[in-house]
Design a protein around this motif. Structure first.
Motif, PDB file in Angstrom:
ATOM      1  N   VAL A   4      42.160  38.199  48.342  1.00 26.86           N
ATOM      2  CA  VAL A   4      42.291  37.770  46.945  1.00 26.86           C
ATOM      3  C   VAL A   4      43.294  38.653  46.208  1.00 26.86           C
ATOM      4  O   VAL A   4      44.095  38.152  45.408  1.00 26.86           O
ATOM      5  N   VAL A   5      43.275  39.958  46.475  1.00 29.21           N
ATOM      6  CA  VAL A   5      44.234  40.867  45.838  1.00 29.21           C
ATOM      7  C   VAL A   5      45.654  40.453  46.202  1.00 29.21           C
ATOM      8  O   VAL A   5      46.551  40.423  45.355  1.00 29.21           O
ATOM      9  N   LYS A   6      45.853  40.102  47.451  1.00 26.32           N
ATOM     10  CA  LYS A   6      47.188  39.676  47.907  1.00 26.32           C
ATOM     11  C   LYS A   6      47.589  38.359  47.234  1.00 26.32           C
ATOM     12  O   LYS A   6      48.719  38.200  46.783  1.00 26.32           O
ATOM     13  N   GLU A   7      46.647  37.391  47.165  1.00 29.58           N
ATOM     14  CA  GLU A   7      46.932  36.097  46.527  1.00 29.58           C
ATOM     15  C   GLU A   7      47.266  36.253  45.051  1.00 29.58           C
ATOM     16  O   GLU A   7      48.171  35.595  44.541  1.00 29.58           O
ATOM     17  N   GLN A   8      46.519  37.108  44.362  1.00 33.35           N
ATOM     18  CA  GLN A   8      46.695  37.292  42.927  1.00 33.35           C
ATOM     19  C   GLN A   8      47.885  38.199  42.601  1.00 33.35           C
ATOM     20  O   GLN A   8      48.330  38.232  41.465  1.00 33.35           O
ATOM     21  N   GLY A   9      48.347  38.927  43.575  1.00 30.68           N
ATOM     22  CA  GLY A   9      49.449  39.850  43.336  1.00 30.68           C
ATOM     23  C   GLY A   9      49.010  41.037  42.494  1.00 30.68           C
ATOM     24  O   GLY A   9      49.790  41.572  41.706  1.00 30.68           O
ATOM     25  N   ALA A  10      47.758  41.443  42.648  1.00 22.08           N
ATOM     26  CA  ALA A  10      47.212  42.555  41.871  1.00 22.08           C
ATOM     27  C   ALA A  10      47.880  43.858  42.290  1.00 22.08           C
ATOM     28  O   ALA A  10      48.141  44.082  43.470  1.00 22.08           O
ATOM     29  N   THR A  11      48.142  44.693  41.287  1.00 19.69           N
ATOM     30  CA  THR A  11      48.840  45.943  41.570  1.00 19.69           C
ATOM     31  C   THR A  11      48.030  47.179  41.212  1.00 19.69           C
ATOM     32  O   THR A  11      48.361  48.275  41.639  1.00 19.69           O
ATOM     33  N   GLY A  12      46.986  47.029  40.421  1.00 25.58           N
ATOM     34  CA  GLY A  12      46.207  48.195  40.035  1.00 25.58           C
ATOM     35  C   GLY A  12      44.899  47.807  39.375  1.00 25.58           C
ATOM     36  O   GLY A  12      44.501  46.638  39.364  1.00 25.58           O
ATOM     37  N   ALA A  13      44.257  48.815  38.790  1.00 25.29           N
ATOM     38  CA  ALA A  13      42.941  48.625  38.177  1.00 25.29           C
ATOM     39  C   ALA A  13      42.979  47.638  37.013  1.00 25.29           C
ATOM     40  O   ALA A  13      41.965  47.014  36.697  1.00 25.29           O
ATOM     41  N   LYS A  14      44.138  47.486  36.366  1.00 24.44           N
ATOM     42  CA  LYS A  14      44.237  46.560  35.227  1.00 24.44           C
ATOM     43  C   LYS A  14      44.045  45.105  35.654  1.00 24.44           C
ATOM     44  O   LYS A  14      43.722  44.248  34.841  1.00 24.44           O
ATOM     45  N   ASP A  15      44.214  44.816  36.942  1.00 25.20           N
ATOM     46  CA  ASP A  15      44.062  43.450  37.454  1.00 25.20           C
ATOM     47  C   ASP A  15      42.662  43.160  37.993  1.00 25.20           C
ATOM     48  O   ASP A  15      42.427  42.122  38.601  1.00 25.20           O
ATOM     49  N   MET A  16      41.737  44.084  37.742  1.00 26.34           N
ATOM     50  CA  MET A  16      40.386  43.916  38.280  1.00 26.34           C
ATOM     51  C   MET A  16      39.717  42.636  37.766  1.00 26.34           C
ATOM     52  O   MET A  16      39.033  41.947  38.514  1.00 26.34           O
ATOM     53  N   GLY A  17      39.923  42.310  36.512  1.00 26.76           N
ATOM     54  CA  GLY A  17      39.316  41.104  35.932  1.00 26.76           C
ATOM     55  C   GLY A  17      39.758  39.839  36.641  1.00 26.76           C
ATOM     56  O   GLY A  17      38.943  38.961  36.937  1.00 26.76           O
ATOM     57  N   LYS A  18      41.061  39.741  36.932  1.00 25.59           N
ATOM     58  CA  LYS A  18      41.580  38.559  37.641  1.00 25.59           C
ATOM     59  C   LYS A  18      40.974  38.450  39.031  1.00 25.59           C
ATOM     60  O   LYS A  18      40.583  37.369  39.461  1.00 25.59           O
ATOM     61  N   VAL A  19      40.887  39.579  39.716  1.00 26.38           N
ATOM     62  CA  VAL A  19      40.364  39.589  41.085  1.00 26.38           C
ATOM     63  C   VAL A  19      38.877  39.228  41.082  1.00 26.38           C
ATOM     64  O   VAL A  19      38.424  38.406  41.881  1.00 26.38           O
ATOM     65  N   MET A  20      38.112  39.822  40.164  1.00 22.64           N
ATOM     66  CA  MET A  20      36.671  39.536  40.096  1.00 22.64           C
ATOM     67  C   MET A  20      36.425  38.072  39.732  1.00 22.64           C
ATOM     68  O   MET A  20      35.487  37.460  40.246  1.00 22.64           O
ATOM     69  N   LYS A  21      37.263  37.521  38.855  1.00 23.11           N
ATOM     70  CA  LYS A  21      37.100  36.113  38.476  1.00 23.11           C
ATOM     71  C   LYS A  21      37.304  35.219  39.699  1.00 23.11           C
ATOM     72  O   LYS A  21      36.556  34.271  39.923  1.00 23.11           O
ATOM     73  N   GLU A  22      38.290  35.542  40.500  1.00 23.11           N
ATOM     74  CA  GLU A  22      38.559  34.760  41.713  1.00 23.11           C
ATOM     75  C   GLU A  22      37.438  34.933  42.740  1.00 23.11           C
ATOM     76  O   GLU A  22      37.107  33.999  43.465  1.00 23.11           O
ATOM     77  N   LEU A  23      36.856  36.121  42.780  1.00 23.93           N
ATOM     78  CA  LEU A  23      35.775  36.388  43.733  1.00 23.93           C
ATOM     79  C   LEU A  23      34.421  35.876  43.232  1.00 23.93           C
ATOM     80  O   LEU A  23      33.429  35.989  43.930  1.00 23.93           O
ATOM     81  N   GLY A  24      34.385  35.291  42.056  1.00 25.64           N
ATOM     82  CA  GLY A  24      33.140  34.774  41.498  1.00 25.64           C
ATOM     83  C   GLY A  24      32.531  33.668  42.345  1.00 25.64           C
ATOM     84  O   GLY A  24      31.346  33.383  42.237  1.00 25.64           O
ATOM     85  N   GLY A  25      33.323  33.067  43.212  1.00 19.07           N
ATOM     86  CA  GLY A  25      32.824  32.000  44.072  1.00 19.07           C
ATOM     87  C   GLY A  25      31.994  32.493  45.245  1.00 19.07           C
ATOM     88  O   GLY A  25      31.358  31.707  45.933  1.00 19.07           O
ATOM     89  N   LEU A  26      31.989  33.805  45.464  1.00 19.25           N
ATOM     90  CA  LEU A  26      31.166  34.347  46.554  1.00 19.25           C
ATOM     91  C   LEU A  26      29.695  34.174  46.212  1.00 19.25           C
ATOM     92  O   LEU A  26      29.287  34.371  45.069  1.00 19.25           O
ATOM     93  N   ASP A  27      28.916  33.837  47.193  1.00 21.85           N
ATOM     94  CA  ASP A  27      27.487  33.658  47.002  1.00 21.85           C
ATOM     95  C   ASP A  27      26.842  35.015  46.721  1.00 21.85           C
ATOM     96  O   ASP A  27      26.900  35.914  47.561  1.00 21.85           O
ATOM     97  N   PRO A  28      26.225  35.188  45.545  1.00 19.49           N
ATOM     98  CA  PRO A  28      25.637  36.491  45.230  1.00 19.49           C
ATOM     99  C   PRO A  28      24.458  36.855  46.134  1.00 19.49           C
ATOM    100  O   PRO A  28      24.075  38.014  46.213  1.00 19.49           O
ATOM    101  N   ALA A  29      23.899  35.886  46.826  1.00 20.68           N
ATOM    102  CA  ALA A  29      22.821  36.183  47.759  1.00 20.68           C
ATOM    103  C   ALA A  29      23.365  36.813  49.037  1.00 20.68           C
ATOM    104  O   ALA A  29      22.676  37.570  49.707  1.00 20.68           O
ATOM    105  N   ARG A  30      24.608  36.513  49.374  1.00 19.69           N
ATOM    106  CA  ARG A  30      25.214  37.072  50.588  1.00 19.69           C
ATOM    107  C   ARG A  30      26.043  38.310  50.286  1.00 19.69           C
ATOM    108  O   ARG A  30      26.176  39.197  51.115  1.00 19.69           O
TER     109      ARG A  30
END
Length: 180
Positions: A137-163
């Protein structure tokens, strides 16, 4: 003297006229909930009081969740699994308190209940699998640092919280973004 008429039985005619039909389908019951309810019946038949108490506790927690203001609009297997994870976490805290107080018997009972609850959870993602997903996801989003954490977490929101618990995912995202 009096003939039987609709006036002598005013509710009989009204009750026949009040049939309601709906085109909405009944909401599907989550498979995990059906399994838990079946386990309640099995525990009652086998007179396994410990297992019955644990499984009824899950149903009680679910009922409490449904009536709370933070209730999800639809109960799914994932919601039930997160609820079970919270129950396991509470019991793990109890185990540590019991061990600290020197009450090994109660700690053993809590551990036994934890094992009973783990049966209802899916296989959790390993740290390595979570990290691979985060790096993708970091590679897809082109994240470069801690300031991009929100974008990465939003994209990872699809992960099943049970897993993949959100705390673990968040810690992994922080670690991966810090290493960039």
């Amino acid at each position: 003297m009096f003939a039987r008429s609709a006036l002598t039985r005013p509710f009989a005619a009204a009750s026949r006229a009040c049939l309601f039909y709906t085109t909405e389908a009944a909401p599907a019951t989550p498979q995990l909930l059906l399994r838990i309810k079946a386990d309640v019946k099995d525990a009652m038949r086998s007179k396994d009081k410990e297992r019955l108490a644990v499984v009824k506790g899950i149903l009680s927690d679910l009922t409490y969740l449904e009536k709370s203001p933070q209730a999800p609009e639809k109960v799914t297997d994932s919601v039930i699994q997160v609820l079970i994870q919270k129950s396991i976490k509470r019991r793990q805290e109890s185990v540590s308190n019991f061990v600290a107080a020197g009450r090994a018997e109660q700690a053993a009972q809590e551990n036994k209940e934890i094992e009973m609850l783990k049966v209802y959870l899916p296989q959790a993602m390993t740290e390595q699998e979570i990290e691979e997903e985060v790096r993708r996801v970091v590679k897809e989003q082109g994240a470069t640092g801690a300031k991009d954490m929100g974008k990465v977490m939003k994209e990872l929101g699809g992960l099943d919280p049970a897993r993949a618990p959100k705390k673990t995912v968040s810690d992994t995202v922080k670690r991966v973004l810090a290493s960039l």
